[in-house]
Design a protein around this motif. Structure first.
Motif, PDB file in Angstrom:
ATOM      1  N   UNK A 464     -17.777  -7.274 -58.065  1.00  0.00           N
ATOM      2  CA  UNK A 464     -16.891  -8.322 -58.564  1.00  0.00           C
ATOM      3  C   UNK A 464     -17.700  -9.478 -59.142  1.00  0.00           C
ATOM      4  N   UNK A 465     -17.082 -10.280 -60.022  1.00  0.00           N
ATOM      5  CA  UNK A 465     -17.808 -11.412 -60.628  1.00  0.00           C
ATOM      6  C   UNK A 465     -18.372 -12.350 -59.565  1.00  0.00           C
ATOM      7  N   UNK A 466     -19.567 -12.860 -59.843  1.00  0.00           N
ATOM      8  CA  UNK A 466     -20.248 -13.774 -58.933  1.00  0.00           C
ATOM      9  C   UNK A 466     -21.288 -14.519 -59.761  1.00  0.00           C
ATOM     10  N   UNK A 467     -21.347 -15.844 -59.662  1.00  0.00           N
ATOM     11  CA  UNK A 467     -22.296 -16.589 -60.494  1.00  0.00           C
ATOM     12  C   UNK A 467     -23.757 -16.240 -60.245  1.00  0.00           C
ATOM     13  N   UNK A 468     -24.071 -15.701 -59.060  1.00  0.00           N
ATOM     14  CA  UNK A 468     -25.455 -15.347 -58.751  1.00  0.00           C
ATOM     15  C   UNK A 468     -25.693 -13.839 -58.805  1.00  0.00           C
ATOM     16  N   UNK A 469     -24.708 -13.085 -59.302  1.00  0.00           N
ATOM     17  CA  UNK A 469     -24.815 -11.631 -59.228  1.00  0.00           C
ATOM     18  C   UNK A 469     -26.072 -11.107 -59.915  1.00  0.00           C
ATOM     19  N   UNK A 470     -26.314 -11.527 -61.142  1.00  0.00           N
ATOM     20  CA  UNK A 470     -27.489 -11.021 -61.863  1.00  0.00           C
ATOM     21  C   UNK A 470     -28.779 -11.377 -61.133  1.00  0.00           C
ATOM     22  N   UNK A 471     -28.852 -12.615 -60.658  1.00  0.00           N
ATOM     23  CA  UNK A 471     -30.039 -13.093 -59.959  1.00  0.00           C
ATOM     24  C   UNK A 471     -30.270 -12.311 -58.665  1.00  0.00           C
ATOM     25  N   UNK A 472     -29.207 -12.024 -57.942  1.00  0.00           N
ATOM     26  CA  UNK A 472     -29.339 -11.303 -56.678  1.00  0.00           C
ATOM     27  C   UNK A 472     -29.651  -9.823 -56.903  1.00  0.00           C
ATOM     28  N   UNK A 473     -29.031  -9.252 -57.910  1.00  0.00           N
ATOM     29  CA  UNK A 473     -29.248  -7.832 -58.147  1.00  0.00           C
ATOM     30  C   UNK A 473     -30.670  -7.525 -58.607  1.00  0.00           C
ATOM     31  N   UNK A 474     -31.338  -8.502 -59.183  1.00  0.00           N
ATOM     32  CA  UNK A 474     -32.744  -8.309 -59.541  1.00  0.00           C
ATOM     33  C   UNK A 474     -33.561  -7.930 -58.310  1.00  0.00           C
ATOM     34  N   UNK A 475     -33.247  -8.559 -57.182  1.00  0.00           N
ATOM     35  CA  UNK A 475     -34.009  -8.307 -55.953  1.00  0.00           C
ATOM     36  C   UNK A 475     -33.782  -6.899 -55.407  1.00  0.00           C
ATOM     37  N   UNK A 476     -32.561  -6.367 -55.569  1.00  0.00           N
ATOM     38  CA  UNK A 476     -32.238  -5.076 -54.950  1.00  0.00           C
ATOM     39  C   UNK A 476     -32.340  -3.910 -55.930  1.00  0.00           C
ATOM     40  N   UNK A 477     -32.809  -4.190 -57.139  1.00  0.00           N
ATOM     41  CA  UNK A 477     -32.865  -3.151 -58.170  1.00  0.00           C
ATOM     42  C   UNK A 477     -33.650  -1.924 -57.727  1.00  0.00           C
ATOM     43  N   UNK A 478     -34.720  -2.135 -56.982  1.00  0.00           N
ATOM     44  CA  UNK A 478     -35.583  -1.017 -56.612  1.00  0.00           C
ATOM     45  C   UNK A 478     -35.102  -0.196 -55.433  1.00  0.00           C
ATOM     46  N   UNK A 479     -33.985  -0.588 -54.819  1.00  0.00           N
ATOM     47  CA  UNK A 479     -33.492   0.152 -53.657  1.00  0.00           C
ATOM     48  C   UNK A 479     -32.693   1.370 -54.114  1.00  0.00           C
ATOM     49  N   UNK A 480     -33.149   2.538 -53.718  1.00  0.00           N
ATOM     50  CA  UNK A 480     -32.499   3.779 -54.118  1.00  0.00           C
ATOM     51  C   UNK A 480     -31.945   4.492 -52.881  1.00  0.00           C
ATOM     52  N   UNK A 481     -30.747   4.997 -53.014  1.00  0.00           N
ATOM     53  CA  UNK A 481     -30.107   5.704 -51.916  1.00  0.00           C
ATOM     54  C   UNK A 481     -30.920   6.950 -51.560  1.00  0.00           C
ATOM     55  N   UNK A 482     -31.302   7.026 -50.275  1.00  0.00           N
ATOM     56  CA  UNK A 482     -32.071   8.167 -49.813  1.00  0.00           C
ATOM     57  C   UNK A 482     -33.559   8.052 -50.027  1.00  0.00           C
ATOM     58  N   UNK A 483     -34.001   6.959 -50.681  1.00  0.00           N
ATOM     59  CA  UNK A 483     -35.422   6.803 -50.990  1.00  0.00           C
ATOM     60  C   UNK A 483     -36.000   5.490 -50.484  1.00  0.00           C
ATOM     61  N   UNK A 484     -35.167   4.611 -49.925  1.00  0.00           N
ATOM     62  CA  UNK A 484     -35.642   3.282 -49.540  1.00  0.00           C
ATOM     63  C   UNK A 484     -36.583   3.345 -48.345  1.00  0.00           C
ATOM     64  N   UNK A 485     -37.552   2.450 -48.349  1.00  0.00           N
ATOM     65  CA  UNK A 485     -38.493   2.304 -47.230  1.00  0.00           C
ATOM     66  C   UNK A 485     -38.322   0.921 -46.622  1.00  0.00           C
ATOM     67  N   UNK A 486     -38.870   0.748 -45.434  1.00  0.00           N
ATOM     68  CA  UNK A 486     -38.800  -0.557 -44.780  1.00  0.00           C
ATOM     69  C   UNK A 486     -39.485  -1.617 -45.623  1.00  0.00           C
ATOM     70  N   UNK A 487     -40.586  -1.254 -46.270  1.00  0.00           N
ATOM     71  CA  UNK A 487     -41.316  -2.207 -47.109  1.00  0.00           C
ATOM     72  C   UNK A 487     -40.484  -2.620 -48.319  1.00  0.00           C
ATOM     73  N   UNK A 488     -39.811  -1.641 -48.937  1.00  0.00           N
ATOM     74  CA  UNK A 488     -38.988  -1.940 -50.104  1.00  0.00           C
ATOM     75  C   UNK A 488     -37.784  -2.800 -49.720  1.00  0.00           C
ATOM     76  N   UNK A 489     -37.191  -2.504 -48.577  1.00  0.00           N
ATOM     77  CA  UNK A 489     -36.055  -3.293 -48.109  1.00  0.00           C
ATOM     78  C   UNK A 489     -36.476  -4.726 -47.829  1.00  0.00           C
TER      79      UNK A 489
END
Length: 538
Positions: A464-489
């Motif tokens: 849903x729309x959020x003024x910080x959505x783009x900024x926040x999603x930059x941080x989680x871009x590298x998280x992949x389902x089934x591939x995430x590590x503790x370091x990446x999180x």
């Protein structure tokens, strides 16, 4: 066939159909309000249409409000032109009862509207004339929390706001700038007192509103556009008050389900109207039966008898306690929990989530076990009874077509109050240990998982729309389902969880950052991991 546009030509038919009709002199009140209102409302969205207009109608029907309310918009004129205008500013309120029945009422107490923006000079001039009159007693607001925002996450003035302050009142473009310019017009016309009443859904709304207006006024003073006397005027709550309030009524966007039900009844002119942002309006406003407005009684120029419209009038301390109870503990945190997890689990209606035993258990633990221990009882509303009503009657209401996607809007602007406030209360109490919390961290982890834009089936969805959505999603871009590590999180979560501008607190300092990271990692294990994580922790 029934028609809202011509309801006054068919009052007998409508009354026979059970539609509640106005009892006051509609034409007289409309003319008087359009000439000079005592009450102006900014933000003519669905909450005004379903709640404030009802309060005003109750007063008018009792002979306690003889001038209609004028609705003002500052951002765009769409609702005035496309929603209000075609119906002569009348509204069909549709209360959606839990048994599936609809209670309908024509609200005809809105006198007209003004687009208070330089894009329509004649409307802006009329708004200024309204504010210049000492007969104006109050202006109420439902402009959403972001309508008061003048600064970015770092506390710096937004660029457009800084430019606006430098340019002066004649160039006001933001809502706060326009409202301040109307107060300036009032000051120049004799400085009559007035109450500026935020009824938006966030804590200490009156204080936030006052701070924003003073930011504008002081900015103009620094640039030489106004005098110190104007700043003194808006600073003096004996002349310009900013009452605190708590408001609560679930008011979804008008829904296709309600539209169809009304068509079946015979209404012919109540189709949905899509706004440029994708939200919907209609000639009707659908809402729930339960409603609360707790309001600080601070009106230096007098006020209508709002208590006769069901408003709970009180002192500031009581209003703050009621708001804190609701916004930080007994409703809003539960709503946000259902919003983010509803989106992740594929739900499109809140009532559907209330048939999910896992989600019901989660919000019960959240409300009763972790929120209530730090709630101060406001006395005018019982907190435990409030949660019980929410869980047993309001949220399960199948007639109420509210969507988790609507509630998830602007979550970044809400989590500080809905969760940060409670976390700060835990941290401040030596007898409580925030690091022992489970369900608040689980919701926060769910929000970070939501930001990835991938649901629990592994399918992409649009947050849903959020003024910080783009900024926040930059941080989680590298998280992949089934591939995430503790370091990446950790790399993704740390900039968000440590941001006091978002949460009010640093979650790592409270011993919760690592717990949230662990819960997020669980939810990224693969398809079905969100559900499995909830089940694990409840």
């Amino acid at each position: 066939m029934l028609s809202l546009k011509s309801w006054r030509d068919h009052t007998d038919e409508l009354a026979e159909a059970g539609i509640v009709l106005p009892k006051h002199d509609v034409d007289a009140a409309r003319a008087a309000g359009a000439a000079q209102p005592v009450w102006i409302h900014f933000g003519g969205g669905n909450l005004y249409r379903a709640f404030h207009a009802q309060i005003a109608q109750d007063l008018a029907d009792k002979g306690l409000l003889t001038r209609g309310v004028v609705v003002a918009e500052t951002f765009r004129p769409f609702t005035l032109d496309e929603v209000y205008g075609p119906y002569n500013y009348d509204i069909l309120q549709v209360v959606m009862n839990a048994d599936g029945t609809l209670a309908e009422r024509v609200l005809a107490v809105t006198a007209g509207g003004v687009f208070a923006n330089s894009q329509r000079p004649e409307d802006l001039a009329r708004a200024k004339r309204y504010f210049e009159s000492p007969e104006l007693q109050l202006a109420t607001f439902t402009i959403t929390e972001k309508g008061y925002g003048l600064r970015d996450a770092a506390g710096e003035l937004l660029r457009n706001v800084a430019d606006e302050l430098a340019a002066g009142p004649a160039h006001a473009a933001s809502t706060m700038g326009i409202v301040a310019s109307l107060l300036l017009a009032r000051f120049n016309a004799g400085a009559a007192p007035v109450a500026m009443v935020s009824t938006d859904n966030f804590s200490q709304n009156g204080a936030r509103f006052r701070e924003a207006i003073l930011t504008v006024a002081n900015g103009w003073l620094e640039h030489g556009h106004v005098t110190q006397e104007f700043v003194d005027y808006v600073s003096d709550e004996a002349r310009v008050s900013f009452p605190w309030s708590m408001i609560d009524r679930i008011t979804p966007n008008p829904s296709p389900e309600t539209e169809e039900a009304l068509k079946w009844e015979g209404w012919e002119d109540l189709g949905l109207v899509a706004t440029p942002s994708g939200a919907h309006f209609a000639g009707f406003a659908n809402t729930e039966e339960a409603h609360y407005l707790v309001l600080e009684d601070s009106f230096p120029n007098g006020r209508p008898a709002l208590e006769e419209g069901g408003v709970i009038m009180c002192d500031r301390t009581t209003a703050e306690k009621a708001d804190t109870m609701k916004v930080t503990a007994c409703l809003n945190p539960l709503h946000t929990c259902l919003a983010v997890y509803g989106c992740l689990l594929g739900y499109t209606r809140i009532w559907q989530e209330m048939e999910d035993a896992d989600l019901v258990a989660l919000i019960k633990h959240l409300g009763y076990d972790e929120d209530l221990p730090v709630v101060v009882d406001p006395k005018v509303i019982d907190p435990r009874a409030f949660i019980a009503e929410l869980l047993e009657k309001r949220l399960p209401n199948k007639a109420l077509p509210d969507a988790p996607q609507r509630i998830a809007t602007d979550t970044s602007q809400k989590v500080a109050i809905r969760y940060g406030h409670t976390l700060a209360a835990y941290a401040a109490d030596p007898a409580l240990d925030p690091s022992k919390l489970t369900y608040i961290p689980l919701v926060i982890a769910g929000w970070l998982r939501y930001l990835t834009g991938v649901d629990d089936k592994g399918e992409a969805f649009t947050p849903s729309p959020d003024p910080l959505l783009d900024q926040l999603q930059v941080h989680v871009t590298g998280l992949r389902l089934g591939e995430a590590t503790a370091e990446a999180v950790h790399a993704a979560a740390q900039p968000i969880l440590s941001n006091k501008g978002i949460f009010m607190v640093d979650l790592y300092e409270l011993g919760l950052g690592e717990k949230v990271e662990g819960m997020l990692l669980e939810q990224l294990a693969g398809p079905g991991a969100v559900r499995a994580t909830i089940e694990h922790h409840i």
